[in-house]
Scaffold this motif. Structure first.
Motif, PDB file in Angstrom:
ATOM      1  N   VAL C  89       0.450  -1.137  -0.423  1.00  0.00           N
ATOM      2  CA  VAL C  89      -0.299  -0.286   0.298  1.00  0.00           C
ATOM      3  C   VAL C  89       0.812   1.239  -0.292  1.00  0.00           C
ATOM      4  O   VAL C  89       1.901   1.077   0.540  1.00  0.00           O
ATOM      5  CB  VAL C  89      -0.698  -0.142   1.383  1.00  0.00           C
ATOM      6  CG1 VAL C  89      -1.207   1.623   1.332  1.00  0.00           C
ATOM      7  CG2 VAL C  89      -2.032  -1.156   0.944  1.00  0.00           C
ATOM      8  N   ASN C  90       0.382   2.026  -0.652  1.00  0.00           N
ATOM      9  CA  ASN C  90       0.993   3.576  -0.665  1.00  0.00           C
ATOM     10  C   ASN C  90       0.734   4.416   0.661  1.00  0.00           C
ATOM     11  O   ASN C  90      -0.266   4.607   1.030  1.00  0.00           O
ATOM     12  CB  ASN C  90       0.554   4.332  -2.186  1.00  0.00           C
ATOM     13  CG  ASN C  90       1.681   5.717  -1.548  1.00  0.00           C
ATOM     14  OD1 ASN C  90       2.068   5.937  -1.222  1.00  0.00           O
ATOM     15  ND2 ASN C  90       0.934   6.757  -2.643  1.00  0.00           N
ATOM     16  N   ALA C  92       1.499   7.151   1.913  1.00  0.00           N
ATOM     17  CA  ALA C  92       1.031   8.611   1.617  1.00  0.00           C
ATOM     18  C   ALA C  92      -0.435   8.366   1.628  1.00  0.00           C
ATOM     19  O   ALA C  92      -1.248   9.675   1.913  1.00  0.00           O
ATOM     20  CB  ALA C  92       1.603   9.323   0.154  1.00  0.00           C
ATOM     21  N   LEU C  93      -1.252   7.715   0.945  1.00  0.00           N
ATOM     22  CA  LEU C  93      -3.102   7.477   1.016  1.00  0.00           C
ATOM     23  C   LEU C  93      -3.504   7.291   1.952  1.00  0.00           C
ATOM     24  O   LEU C  93      -4.543   7.749   2.049  1.00  0.00           O
ATOM     25  CB  LEU C  93      -2.651   6.426   0.047  1.00  0.00           C
ATOM     26  CG  LEU C  93      -2.601   6.984  -1.430  1.00  0.00           C
ATOM     27  CD1 LEU C  93      -2.701   6.153  -2.284  1.00  0.00           C
ATOM     28  CD2 LEU C  93      -2.661   8.652  -2.107  1.00  0.00           C
ATOM     29  N   LEU C  94      -2.822   7.213   3.215  1.00  0.00           N
ATOM     30  CA  LEU C  94      -3.291   6.377   4.633  1.00  0.00           C
ATOM     31  C   LEU C  94      -3.395   6.995   5.396  1.00  0.00           C
ATOM     32  O   LEU C  94      -2.899   8.362   5.555  1.00  0.00           O
ATOM     33  CB  LEU C  94      -2.355   5.323   4.770  1.00  0.00           C
ATOM     34  CG  LEU C  94      -2.325   4.192   3.904  1.00  0.00           C
ATOM     35  CD1 LEU C  94      -1.834   3.283   5.241  1.00  0.00           C
ATOM     36  CD2 LEU C  94      -3.852   3.770   3.597  1.00  0.00           C
ATOM     37  N   PRO C  95      -4.646   7.785   6.007  1.00  0.00           N
ATOM     38  CA  PRO C  95      -5.151   8.755   7.189  1.00  0.00           C
ATOM     39  C   PRO C  95      -3.914   8.298   8.041  1.00  0.00           C
ATOM     40  O   PRO C  95      -3.846   9.807   8.872  1.00  0.00           O
ATOM     41  CB  PRO C  95      -7.025   8.357   6.891  1.00  0.00           C
ATOM     42  CG  PRO C  95      -6.973   7.400   6.556  1.00  0.00           C
ATOM     43  CD  PRO C  95      -6.535   6.647   5.316  1.00  0.00           C
ATOM     44  N   PRO C  97      -0.630   7.346   8.360  1.00  0.00           N
ATOM     45  CA  PRO C  97       0.060   5.887   8.054  1.00  0.00           C
ATOM     46  C   PRO C  97       0.358   5.285   8.815  1.00  0.00           C
ATOM     47  O   PRO C  97       1.196   5.158  10.216  1.00  0.00           O
ATOM     48  CB  PRO C  97       0.430   6.771   7.246  1.00  0.00           C
ATOM     49  CG  PRO C  97       0.206   8.193   7.040  1.00  0.00           C
ATOM     50  CD  PRO C  97      -0.675   8.221   8.555  1.00  0.00           C
ATOM     51  N   TYR C 132     -11.822  -3.415   0.575  1.00  0.00           N
ATOM     52  CA  TYR C 132      -9.711  -4.127   0.932  1.00  0.00           C
ATOM     53  C   TYR C 132      -9.975  -5.630   1.802  1.00  0.00           C
ATOM     54  O   TYR C 132      -8.636  -5.834   2.133  1.00  0.00           O
ATOM     55  CB  TYR C 132      -9.727  -3.133   1.673  1.00  0.00           C
ATOM     56  CG  TYR C 132      -8.790  -1.642   1.145  1.00  0.00           C
ATOM     57  CD1 TYR C 132      -8.839  -1.373   0.298  1.00  0.00           C
ATOM     58  CD2 TYR C 132     -10.254  -0.585   1.941  1.00  0.00           C
ATOM     59  CE1 TYR C 132      -8.770  -0.121  -0.232  1.00  0.00           C
ATOM     60  CE2 TYR C 132     -10.009   0.803   0.511  1.00  0.00           C
ATOM     61  CZ  TYR C 132      -9.435   0.895  -0.330  1.00  0.00           C
ATOM     62  OH  TYR C 132      -9.465   1.862  -0.460  1.00  0.00           O
ATOM     63  N   ASP C 145      -8.188  -2.056   5.951  1.00  0.00           N
ATOM     64  CA  ASP C 145      -7.959  -3.520   4.741  1.00  0.00           C
ATOM     65  C   ASP C 145      -7.558  -4.117   5.928  1.00  0.00           C
ATOM     66  O   ASP C 145      -7.845  -4.416   7.271  1.00  0.00           O
ATOM     67  CB  ASP C 145      -6.395  -2.291   4.284  1.00  0.00           C
ATOM     68  CG  ASP C 145      -5.198  -2.151   4.939  1.00  0.00           C
ATOM     69  OD1 ASP C 145      -5.434  -2.444   6.370  1.00  0.00           O
ATOM     70  OD2 ASP C 145      -4.574  -1.146   5.191  1.00  0.00           O
ATOM     71  N   ARG C 151      -9.157   3.050   6.275  1.00  0.00           N
ATOM     72  CA  ARG C 151      -9.234   2.978   4.552  1.00  0.00           C
ATOM     73  C   ARG C 151     -10.392   4.347   4.016  1.00  0.00           C
ATOM     74  O   ARG C 151     -10.036   5.351   3.688  1.00  0.00           O
ATOM     75  CB  ARG C 151      -9.520   1.892   3.717  1.00  0.00           C
ATOM     76  CG  ARG C 151      -7.863   1.035   3.672  1.00  0.00           C
ATOM     77  CD  ARG C 151      -6.244   1.468   3.803  1.00  0.00           C
ATOM     78  NE  ARG C 151      -6.558   1.916   2.117  1.00  0.00           N
ATOM     79  CZ  ARG C 151      -5.593   0.841   1.648  1.00  0.00           C
ATOM     80  NH1 ARG C 151      -5.196  -0.470   2.230  1.00  0.00           N
ATOM     81  NH2 ARG C 151      -5.394   1.029   0.708  1.00  0.00           N
ATOM     82  N   GLN C 152     -11.191   4.348   4.829  1.00  0.00           N
ATOM     83  CA  GLN C 152     -12.283   4.844   4.468  1.00  0.00           C
ATOM     84  C   GLN C 152     -13.154   4.954   5.962  1.00  0.00           C
ATOM     85  O   GLN C 152     -13.210   4.397   6.315  1.00  0.00           O
ATOM     86  CB  GLN C 152     -13.123   4.412   3.159  1.00  0.00           C
ATOM     87  CG  GLN C 152     -12.715   4.391   1.841  1.00  0.00           C
ATOM     88  CD  GLN C 152     -13.321   3.813   0.783  1.00  0.00           C
ATOM     89  OE1 GLN C 152     -14.828   3.180   1.178  1.00  0.00           O
ATOM     90  NE2 GLN C 152     -12.673   3.444  -0.895  1.00  0.00           N
TER      91      GLN C 152
END
Lengths: 277, 418, 175
Positions: C89-90, C92-95, C97, C132, C145, C151-152
């Motif tokens: 998983v990248n 940087a995209l996680l709320p 990280p 996920y 995930d 993730r959301q």
């Protein structure tokens, strides 16, 4: 006023119409005509007795009725058994008692004051015997099940006093066993039911035509069994419903008379203020 | 509670008593001779209804507590014992559970009436703030009461609400553990909620005394928003207000009775007839209907801490209403624009309440966000600006003038009916 | 009586202040037991002692739920695919990280142990659900995930990890 109505319409649209897309999913149970519905509704004694028979012969093997006592069967507003009949029913059950003088638990025939014994000693035993699914207690199940009525029906229900969602759901569930539709992944050990949330229910189809013998001439069909046992469960969940509605009617009449008198008293008291401002 | 008593005791005992504890004089001046604006409409009867409902809840609550067991293993069955075996227990329990809803219906009408007629404005700010405190205490009491039957919704409601405190950075977890008295909602939580649920209504009663005291210092507002000037503008509290309150109270009891006797479970949740199970979350956790607008605000905001702050802010903002509303005119009767925004605000709160009962997905969330923004905008933008720009209608010179001309034009414009 | 001023505290002011301070200390000392009694009691803390869990019966891809301190704990036997997804998983995209390696024990990447309490408002998420293939909270729609990371949805943080250690390859101690 025009602007007011327009703004109101916008707010209502935001609140109610926009989310309408999320509606749908499980089909609502069909409405059943119940003798106990409405402000003067009463239980049908014969139906409660038939329903109790269905419970004893079918449901009882797995589902407890732990909040009910045998004495309740003979109480007013219930299935209308005599006390002697209720005592005979109680004696057909084995109830654990004790400890005796030797310090051991023992079993004896049931008495009127006893609760209905549970089919399993504890929840884990019930799960182990039923493939991991716990058969729920049935004492208040008719009040513990419902379905979403949705806007605006839930508002009309206040006036029409429709509150039999639970019983309707139970009847629908008994009738709702079918073959799963194409492509539906049924988890192992479960059964497809049209009305069960998620459709995969642990309980196999419990009723079949002719399974329970009625001696009062009522049809021996799944639908009739379902209605009878549901009426019995509604009584089990709300055993004093008839008394509640009866007292309610008396209270409402009293309040209406009192309100009328109070209204004219109020008019009389205020008359001099209006006459001599 | 205010002014000098005109009470003149006749009986020698009453004279003796009056010199030592002038309680009869206090009652006389506060609830008999007390001057009441003569033009109060039926929206003003809800103060009296609320007092009666508080008393009804305390009385039914005290007797229910005689039969209730605050223990996780017995709470659910003790309630069912009340419903099945206690003499009139089912009646008392339904009176109490539906009484809470009736209490909130009455308080919402009472608050809305205060907002419509500007009853929070100078010099009634403290009176209003005391009311907001009562409302907050009612919410706490109602929440803890709903936990006591220890059904699924009781348990999960308690989990969700106590977890609101975990939003505060650093100390959140410690506060939540302290509230629970354990590492999860459990028996210590149920016990302390029972203790506090029993205590808080008496605290409410205490604040109600202050609320009534403040009311009797500043006097009642009225539909014109013009203060009484002469004796012609007022009538004696007894019998005039008393008999009017009594009439409408009985009408209110008809509604109460409708719920208690015919649809006693309508306002509850079916899930609360399932005993609490910490291992299974209900598919859809919904609070009692009277919290739904605030629940919708909480869920509308994607950030947890901000959501909790918005929830708290949406209630606390009421306390600042006397200063956020900048208009000099009290009653919406003479504020044509405010009257429209008032009804939009009511529709917004009702809309939020509906959305609070829906699952937080898709269109519901978007709608809740729009209405949440409007909710705050009403207080922070609409009210301050309206006071500056609204062209109000001319006020009557006195209450009696407005009563005499009721139904006819006042000044140049048509009278506004609430 | 009015000889003292705010600028020049004298001996009498000191006496008043000292008396007031001692009174305040006394009030605080009385208040503390009344506040502290609401914290978990000794028996509750004792019941929260560590538990041992045997991992042998948990099949590949299976999630079991155990209780520790009244909290549900998920033990997820992750498949190779799930582990790879969690690691790729990248961040940087996680709320919130956090690399997957910080959320499992080294050498035991297939075992994920986490507290199954949604960090939003404390509901229990459902395993193997959501976009996920991780966890989905039915209350307010938070999606996690396979590493238990948010993730959301409204939850602010990843699912918390309980303190635990491997006693052997097939046995863990939680607590």
């Amino acid at each position: 006023m025009k602007m007011q109505k327009l703004a109101l319409a916008i707010v209502l649209a935001v609140g109610f119409a926009l989310p309408a897309q999320a509606a749908g999913e499980t089909e609502h149970p069909p409405r059943v005509k119940w003798s106990f519905a409405g402000p003067f509704g009463l239980y049908d004694r014969a139906q409660l007795q038939r329903g109790f028979k269905v419970y004893r012969e079918v449901c009882q093997a797995c589902h407890s009725l732990s909040l009910l006592s045998f004495r309740n069967l003979a109480e007013p507003g219930g299935p209308g058994f005599t006390e002697a009949q209720a005592r005979v029913i109680a004696e057909e059950y084995r109830v654990q008692d004790g400890p005796n003088d030797a310090g051991e638990m023992f079993e004896r025939p049931g008495r009127l004051a006893d609760r209905f014994p549970k089919p399993f000693p504890n929840d884990n035993a019930a799960r182990a015997a039923n493939g991991g699914a716990l058969p729920p207690d049935m004492s208040v199940i008719a009040k513990a099940r419902t379905y979403e009525r949705g806007f605006p029906w839930f508002l009309f229900d206040i006036v029409t006093q429709f509150q039999e969602q639970g019983p309707d759901y139970i009847v629908a569930l008994m009738n709702g066993y079918e073959d799963p539709p194409q492509g539906f992944q049924l988890p192992p050990g479960s059964h497809y039911n049209k009305y069960f949330p998620g459709h995969a229910i642990g309980m196999p189809k419990p009723l079949s035509d002719g399974q329970v013998t009625y001696d009062d001439g009522a049809p021996q069909t799944v639908d009739q069994y379902a209605k009878d046992v549901t009426a019995f469960l509604m009584w089990a969940a709300e055993p004093h419903m008839e008394a509640r509605k009866r007292i309610g009617f008396q209270v409402m009449i009293f309040l209406l008379v009192f309100a009328g008198l109070m209204y004219f008293t109020k008019k009389k008291v205020w008359a001099d203020v209006h006459a001599h401002p | 509670m205010s002014g000098h008593s005109t009470y003149q005791p006749q009986h020698p005992f009453m004279k003796w008593m009056e010199r030592r504890l002038p309680i009869a004089g206090l009652v006389y001046s506060s609830f008999i001779a007390y001057p009441t604006p003569r033009n109060l409409n039926y929206w003003w009867t809800f103060g009296g209804i609320l007092t009666v409902m508080l008393a009804a809840q305390i009385i039914t609550g005290v007797v229910l507590a005689m039969h209730y067991t605050p223990h996780v293993d017995f709470a659910f069955n003790s309630i069912e014992g009340i419903m099945r075996d206690v003499n009139y227990g089912r009646l008392l329990r339904y009176l109490h559970s539906n009484g809470a809803s009736m209490f909130f219906i009455a308080v919402y009408v009472h608050i809305a009436r205060g907002m419509y007629y500007g009853s929070y404005k100078e010099p009634r700010e403290v009176l209003w703030i005391l009311g907001v405190i009562i409302y907050l205490l009612m919410m706490a009491t109602g929440f803890m009461g709903y936990v006591l039957p220890w059904g699924q919704m009781s348990y999960w409601g308690a989990v969700v609400i106590t977890n609101l405190f975990s939003a505060f950075p650093g100390v959140g977890e410690a506060i939540v553990t302290w509230l629970w008295g354990g590492f999860a909602v459990g028996n210590p939580t149920l016990n302390r909620f029972f203790s506090l649920h029993y205590l808080l209504p008496f605290v409410i009663a205490g604040v109600v005394v202050l609320h009534v005291w403040a009311l009797h210092v500043v006097g009642q507002n009225n539909p014109t928003g013009v203060e009484p000037k002469t004796d012609k503008d007022t009538v004696a509290f007894t019998p005039y207000a008393t008999v009017k309150d009594a009439f409408f109270l009985i009408c209110f009891f008809l509604l109460y009775g409708w719920f208690v006797f015919y649809i006693p479970n309508y306002l509850g949740h079916a899930d609360n007839y399932i005993p609490a199970n910490p291992a299974v979350t209900p598919a859809h956790i919904v609070p009692e209907w009277y919290y739904l607008p605030f629940y919708a605000i909480l869920r509308a905001i994607p950030d947890k801490l901000m959501g909790v702050l918005a929830l708290g802010g949406s209630i606390l903002i009421l306390a600042f209403l006397p200063w956020l509303d900048t208009s000099k005119v009290r009653s919406a009767r003479y504020r044509p624009l405010y009257r429209q925004f008032f009804w939009i605000f009511i529709a917004t709160v009702v809309g939020l309440g509906y959305l609070g009962s829906k699952p937080p997905e898709g269109g519901y969330v978007i709608a809740a966000r729009i209405l949440t923004i409007y909710y705050f905008a009403h207080f922070l933008i609409v009210l301050p600006l309206l006071g500056l720009f609204e062209k109000t209608k001319p006020l009557p010179n006195s209450i009696s003038e407005s009563v005499l001309k009721d139904g006819e034009p006042i000044g140049a414009s048509a009278p506004a009916k609430g | 009586m009015t000889s003292s001023t705010a600028a020049e505290p004298n001996r009498r002011d000191f006496l008043y202040i000292a008396t007031g301070a001692v009174g305040a200390v006394g009030a605080a000392a009385v208040a503390w037991p009344l506040i502290s009694q609401m914290n978990p009691d000794a028996s509750t803390i004792a019941a929260g002692a560590p538990i041992e869990v045997d991992l042998t019966p948990i099949a590949d891809g299976q999630v079991i739920k155990v209780f520790w301190r009244g909290k549900p704990i998920f033990i997820n036997h992750r498949t190779a695919k799930q582990i790879k997804e969690a690691q790729d998983v990248n961040l940087a995209l996680l709320p919130d990280p956090q690399p997957d390696s910080e959320r499992v024990k080294k050498g035991h990447e297939q075992w994920q142990v986490l507290i199954a309490i949604c960090t939003h408002l404390g509901c229990i998420p459902l395993a193997h659900q959501g976009e996920y293939d991780g966890y989905f909270c039915p209350c307010h729609g938070s999606v996690y995930d396979t590493s238990g990371r948010i993730r959301q949805g409204p939850a602010p943080l990843n699912l918390a990890l309980p303190p635990y250690e491997f006693l052997s390859d097939t046995k863990i101690k939680i607590g």
